[in-house]
Design an enzyme around this catalytic site. Structure first.
Site, PDB file in Angstrom:
ATOM      1  N   ASN A 167       0.805  -1.231   0.000  1.00 46.57           N
ATOM      2  CA  ASN A 167       0.000   0.000   0.000  1.00 46.57           C
ATOM      3  C   ASN A 167       0.839   1.282   0.000  1.00 46.57           C
ATOM      4  OD1 ASN A 167       0.714  -0.456   2.668  1.00 46.57           O
ATOM      5  ND2 ASN A 167      -1.239   0.231   3.500  1.00 46.57           N
ATOM      6  N   LYS A 190      12.195  -7.944   1.171  1.00 44.94           N
ATOM      7  CA  LYS A 190      11.213  -8.618   0.321  1.00 44.94           C
ATOM      8  C   LYS A 190       9.984  -7.726   0.179  1.00 44.94           C
ATOM      9  CE  LYS A 190       7.711 -10.980   0.707  1.00 44.94           C
ATOM     10  NZ  LYS A 190       7.068 -10.314  -0.440  1.00 44.94           N
ATOM     11  N   PRO A 191       9.887  -7.033  -0.967  1.00 38.75           N
ATOM     12  CA  PRO A 191       8.705  -6.183  -1.158  1.00 38.75           C
ATOM     13  C   PRO A 191       7.470  -7.035  -1.442  1.00 38.75           C
ATOM     14  CG  PRO A 191      10.051  -6.196  -3.153  1.00 38.75           C
ATOM     15  CD  PRO A 191      10.793  -7.017  -2.130  1.00 38.75           C
ATOM     16  N   SER A 245      -0.404  -7.423   7.233  1.00 32.04           N
ATOM     17  CA  SER A 245      -1.621  -7.770   7.961  1.00 32.04           C
ATOM     18  C   SER A 245      -1.291  -8.487   9.270  1.00 32.04           C
ATOM     19  CB  SER A 245      -2.485  -8.669   7.088  1.00 32.04           C
ATOM     20  OG  SER A 245      -1.784  -9.856   6.807  1.00 32.04           O
ATOM     21  N   GLU A 266       4.573  -4.135  12.366  1.00 31.14           N
ATOM     22  CA  GLU A 266       3.644  -3.024  12.080  1.00 31.14           C
ATOM     23  C   GLU A 266       2.457  -3.662  11.375  1.00 31.14           C
ATOM     24  OE1 GLU A 266       3.989   0.045  13.008  1.00 31.14           O
ATOM     25  OE2 GLU A 266       6.090   0.120  13.590  1.00 31.14           O
ATOM     26  N   LEU A 267       1.374  -3.882  12.112  1.00 36.52           N
ATOM     27  CA  LEU A 267       0.291  -4.722  11.583  1.00 36.52           C
ATOM     28  C   LEU A 267      -0.973  -3.911  11.279  1.00 36.52           C
ATOM     29  CD1 LEU A 267       0.975  -7.739  13.980  1.00 36.52           C
ATOM     30  CD2 LEU A 267       2.021  -7.214  11.769  1.00 36.52           C
ATOM     31  N   CYS A 300      -3.221   1.449   6.776  1.00 39.52           N
ATOM     32  CA  CYS A 300      -3.446   0.893   8.109  1.00 39.52           C
ATOM     33  C   CYS A 300      -3.978   1.978   9.037  1.00 39.52           C
ATOM     34  CB  CYS A 300      -2.136   0.353   8.667  1.00 39.52           C
ATOM     35  SG  CYS A 300      -0.819   1.576   8.587  1.00 39.52           S
ATOM     36  N   SER A 458       1.203  10.526  10.299  1.00 42.42           N
ATOM     37  CA  SER A 458       2.497   9.982   9.872  1.00 42.42           C
ATOM     38  C   SER A 458       3.536  11.065   9.601  1.00 42.42           C
ATOM     39  CB  SER A 458       2.320   9.175   8.588  1.00 42.42           C
ATOM     40  OG  SER A 458       1.245   8.286   8.725  1.00 42.42           O
ATOM     41  N   GLU A 475       8.512   2.738  14.446  1.00 47.63           N
ATOM     42  CA  GLU A 475       9.350   3.134  13.306  1.00 47.63           C
ATOM     43  C   GLU A 475       9.353   4.650  13.211  1.00 47.63           C
ATOM     44  OE1 GLU A 475       7.795   0.779   9.966  1.00 47.63           O
ATOM     45  OE2 GLU A 475       9.423  -0.622  10.348  1.00 47.63           O
TER      46      GLU A 475
HETATM   47  P1  NAD Z   1       0.031  -8.898   3.771  1.00 50.02           P
HETATM   48  O1  NAD Z   1       0.139  -9.265   5.206  1.00 50.02           O
HETATM   49  O2  NAD Z   1      -0.789  -9.733   2.889  1.00 50.02           O
HETATM   50  O3  NAD Z   1       1.468  -8.839   3.105  1.00 50.02           O
HETATM   51  C1  NAD Z   1       2.514  -8.050   3.638  1.00 50.02           C
HETATM   52  C2  NAD Z   1       3.826  -8.620   3.175  1.00 50.02           C
HETATM   53  O4  NAD Z   1       3.982  -9.921   3.711  1.00 50.02           O
HETATM   54  C3  NAD Z   1       3.954  -8.764   1.671  1.00 50.02           C
HETATM   55  O5  NAD Z   1       5.287  -8.489   1.302  1.00 50.02           O
HETATM   56  C4  NAD Z   1       3.647 -10.232   1.457  1.00 50.02           C
HETATM   57  O6  NAD Z   1       4.215 -10.757   0.282  1.00 50.02           O
HETATM   58  C5  NAD Z   1       4.301 -10.826   2.680  1.00 50.02           C
HETATM   59  N1  NAD Z   1       3.832 -12.159   3.055  1.00 50.02           N
HETATM   60  C6  NAD Z   1       2.612 -12.708   2.907  1.00 50.02           C
HETATM   61  N2  NAD Z   1       2.622 -13.983   3.390  1.00 50.02           N
HETATM   62  C7  NAD Z   1       3.869 -14.228   3.844  1.00 50.02           C
HETATM   63  C8  NAD Z   1       4.526 -15.345   4.443  1.00 50.02           C
HETATM   64  N3  NAD Z   1       3.874 -16.474   4.683  1.00 50.02           N
HETATM   65  N4  NAD Z   1       5.832 -15.217   4.763  1.00 50.02           N
HETATM   66  C9  NAD Z   1       6.492 -14.065   4.535  1.00 50.02           C
HETATM   67  N5  NAD Z   1       5.943 -12.985   3.976  1.00 50.02           N
HETATM   68  C10 NAD Z   1       4.641 -13.054   3.637  1.00 50.02           C
HETATM   69  O7  NAD Z   1      -0.428  -7.371   3.769  1.00 50.02           O
HETATM   70  P2  NAD Z   1      -0.688  -6.432   2.520  1.00 50.02           P
HETATM   71  O8  NAD Z   1      -1.994  -6.819   1.930  1.00 50.02           O
HETATM   72  O9  NAD Z   1       0.516  -6.378   1.640  1.00 50.02           O
HETATM   73  O10 NAD Z   1      -0.783  -5.008   3.236  1.00 50.02           O
HETATM   74  C11 NAD Z   1      -1.909  -4.558   3.859  1.00 50.02           C
HETATM   75  C12 NAD Z   1      -1.830  -4.798   5.352  1.00 50.02           C
HETATM   76  O11 NAD Z   1      -0.678  -4.120   5.865  1.00 50.02           O
HETATM   77  C13 NAD Z   1      -3.000  -4.210   6.108  1.00 50.02           C
HETATM   78  O12 NAD Z   1      -3.406  -5.103   7.104  1.00 50.02           O
HETATM   79  C14 NAD Z   1      -2.424  -2.935   6.703  1.00 50.02           C
HETATM   80  O13 NAD Z   1      -3.094  -2.475   7.852  1.00 50.02           O
HETATM   81  C15 NAD Z   1      -1.041  -3.351   7.003  1.00 50.02           C
HETATM   82  N6  NAD Z   1      -0.154  -2.181   7.117  1.00 50.02           N
HETATM   83  C16 NAD Z   1       0.287  -1.852   8.362  1.00 50.02           C
HETATM   84  C17 NAD Z   1       1.106  -0.723   8.513  1.00 50.02           C
HETATM   85  C18 NAD Z   1       1.599  -0.329   9.865  1.00 50.02           C
HETATM   86  O14 NAD Z   1       2.558   0.457   9.915  1.00 50.02           O
HETATM   87  N7  NAD Z   1       1.042  -0.799  10.965  1.00 50.02           N
HETATM   88  C19 NAD Z   1       1.460   0.030   7.393  1.00 50.02           C
HETATM   89  C20 NAD Z   1       0.988  -0.348   6.139  1.00 50.02           C
HETATM   90  C21 NAD Z   1       0.184  -1.479   6.023  1.00 50.02           C
END
Ligand code: NAD
Length: 494
Positions: A167, A190-191, A245, A266-267, A300, A458, A475
């Site tokens: 995002n 890992k993006p 997430s 950071e979830l 988030c 932020s 962070e």
């Molecule tokens: P996601 O959890 O699906 O993916 C995040 C990252 O994790 C991606 O790089 C993905 O490829 C990786 N990933 C997925 N499964 C994995 C595994 N089994 N092992 C290792 N890596 C894995 O989240 P998303 O859809 O990319 O992003 C949206 C989520 O991120 C929302 O829940 C949002 O609230 C959260 N978010 C939190 C913050 C914060 O600072 N708290 C900031 C931005 C986004």
């Protein structure tokens, strides 16, 4: 096709072509070891932009070898030098703002104006941490009983795995890479699979800024578990920093237990935005609009539950619907677009499901309320829902889209109870003209951050992070670098 559409198409193609479509391992750009690739999609057209390498376990091992080999030398590099590399990268990003913004819009969908802001926001983390690199402090004290000295120093944690979401493709990277570089850690990044290009461009800039080979390694992949699994088993890895997430974060915390890794998480969020009886209505509408619509609601920090005092509810809902309903929806690359597409079909289906669920339980769509099916891509219009029942699924789950559910309340006790009734605790927003009331909410809302009469919190200069299931660690700010530093205490006999 008009000349300008054709010209824009060419520019888009050039910007994508310029990015190295390769893994970065030990300073070398190379394909995945098994030659696999996957397609990166433009969410505004649902068409492929390009292919990038699809890294697997063997690439993870190679990246770990490179990060481990570079760690000692990097930790010994002068802090000023580490800071200056970040500073140069900051300047290069700012210089290339336009091109990086277009690239981000192409892979993520947000309007170019928002991508431009993210590029600057991302660069600011490098400037901030370039200044922090030289301020890593220690402590030297006489022991309380006068016998000996207490010496406390801070050392880099060691090689780190940094996993980022789609995002904010660049800022979520610099918010981790900045402090890791400043602290003297090497890393594997890992993006998210949807948005690898911004990270690849960033890695190239860091190389041009003088970052030594092996300090930053980048693995693009559509099969993340094949990377995280072997890496969290590798004793050379010392730290895992994740933004994404809560569900994936929880899995990664479990994996981190194998090597008892230091973690920063950071979830997800489920931000309440509270409009008190004494709020300035216009300020509250402005704040709600930005807290909801920034990043197409895919943040988030997005206001997920809007609680409005019953005296203001009608006026507030009407003004918010007017404001959101007049926003221009379109391809993020089109001038004037304020709302781009959602990231993918799954994101669109989720928003649609949550809205239908709320409407079938009695909510009323004041504006919006259904996907835009008249075009390719994943578009959902800004939506304001009134009379949302407090047990609606959208008040429990992250909506991650441009939907603002409004719920009324009668007094502060009720607002605080409703706001805290969630497993998340990232951020909250409160609009009130009373200092006393503002302080009460600041103290009683269970969140890591609060916007008081402000819809955006932020900034690289403040500690960003959550409580409860929104994560651990912070962070940015003065404490951001601590996530990458280990404390070592030496008892000195004098
Ligand atoms: P996601 O959890 O699906 O993916 C995040 C990252 O994790 C991606 O790089 C993905 O490829 C990786 N990933 C997925 N499964 C994995 C595994 N089994 N092992 C290792 N890596 C894995 O989240 P998303 O859809 O990319 O992003 C949206 C989520 O991120 C929302 O829940 C949002 O609230 C959260 N978010 C939190 C913050 C914060 O600072 N708290 C900031 C931005 C986004």
């Amino acid at each position: 096709m008009s000349d300008s559409t054709e010209g824009n198409g060419k520019r888009e193609q050039l910007v994508v072509e310029r990015v190295p479509k390769a893994l970065l391992v030990g300073g070398r750009w190379r394909p995945a070891s098994d030659g696999r690739e996957y397609e990166v999609e433009d969410p505004s057209t649902a068409r492929s932009l390009c292919a990038v390498p699809d890294a697997g376990a063997e690439d993870a091992k190679a990246a770990m070898d490179a990060a481990a080999a570079a760690q000692e030398g990097w930790a010994a590099t002068a802090p000023r030098e580490r800071g200056e590399i970040l500073r140069r990268a900051f300047e290069l990003i700012v210089e290339r703002q336009e091109e990086l913004a277009l690239l981000m819009t192409l892979e993520m969908g947000k309007p170019v104006a928002e991508s431009r802001s993210e590029v600057l926001y991302a660069a600011e983390f490098f400037r901030w941490f370039s200044e922090e690199a030289v301020r890593i402090e220690g402590d030297w004290r006489t022991a309380p009983d006068g016998n000996g000295r207490i010496w406390v120093m801070r050392r880099p944690v060691g090689p780190a795995l940094l996993i980022t979401p789609w995002n904010f493709p660049m800022a979520m990277g610099t918010r981790k890479i900045g402090p890791a570089v400043a602290a003297g850690c090497t890393m594997i990044v890992k993006p998210a699979h949807q948005t690898p290009l911004s990270m690849l461009a960033l890695a190239e800039i860091l190389g041009q800024s003088g970052l030594p080979d092996g300090v930053l390694n980048v693995l693009t992949t559509s099969r993340p578990a094949e990377i995280s699994d072997p890496l969290t088993e590798d004793p050379r890895l010392r730290k895992l920093s994740f933004t994404g997430s809560t569900a994936v974060g929880r899995k990664l915390i479990e994996l981190s237990a194998r090597q008892v890794l230091r973690t920063s998480m950071e979830l997800g969020g489920n931000a309440p935005l509270i409009v008190c009886r004494d709020a300035d209505l216009e300020k509250a509408v402005e704040g709600a609009a930005i807290a909801k619509m920034r990043n197409i609601g895919e943040a988030c920090t997005a206001a997920n539950r809007i609680y409005v005092h019953s005296d203001l509810a009608e006026a507030f809902t009407g003004r918010l619907a007017e404001k959101l309903g007049s926003m221009v929806v379109g391809r993020g690359t089109e001038p004037g677009t304020q709302v781009g597409p959602l990231i993918d079909g799954a994101g669109l289906d989720k928003v649609d499901r949550l809205v239908q669920d709320a409407v079938s339980a009695g909510a009323r769509a004041v504006t919006g309320g259904a996907p835009l099916s008249d075009r390719p891509g994943y578009f959902y219009p800004p939506t304001v829902l009134a009379d949302v029942p407090t047990d609606a699924a959208m008040l429990r789950e992250e909506i991650f889209g441009p939907v603002a559910p409004v719920v009324t309340f009668e007094d502060d006790d009720e607002a605080i109870r409703l706001a805290n009734d969630t497993e998340f605790g990232l951020v909250g927003y409160v609009f009130t003209e009373s200092l006393r009331r503002g302080i009460r909410y600041a103290e009683e809302l269970e969140t890591g951050m609060l916007g008081l009469n402000k819809g955006v919190v932020s900034t690289p200069a403040a500690p960003f992070g959550g409580v409860k299931q929104s994560g651990t660690g912070r962070e940015g700010g003065a404490v951001g670098i601590d996530e990458y530093l280990e404390i070592k205490y030496v008892a000195v006999d004098v």
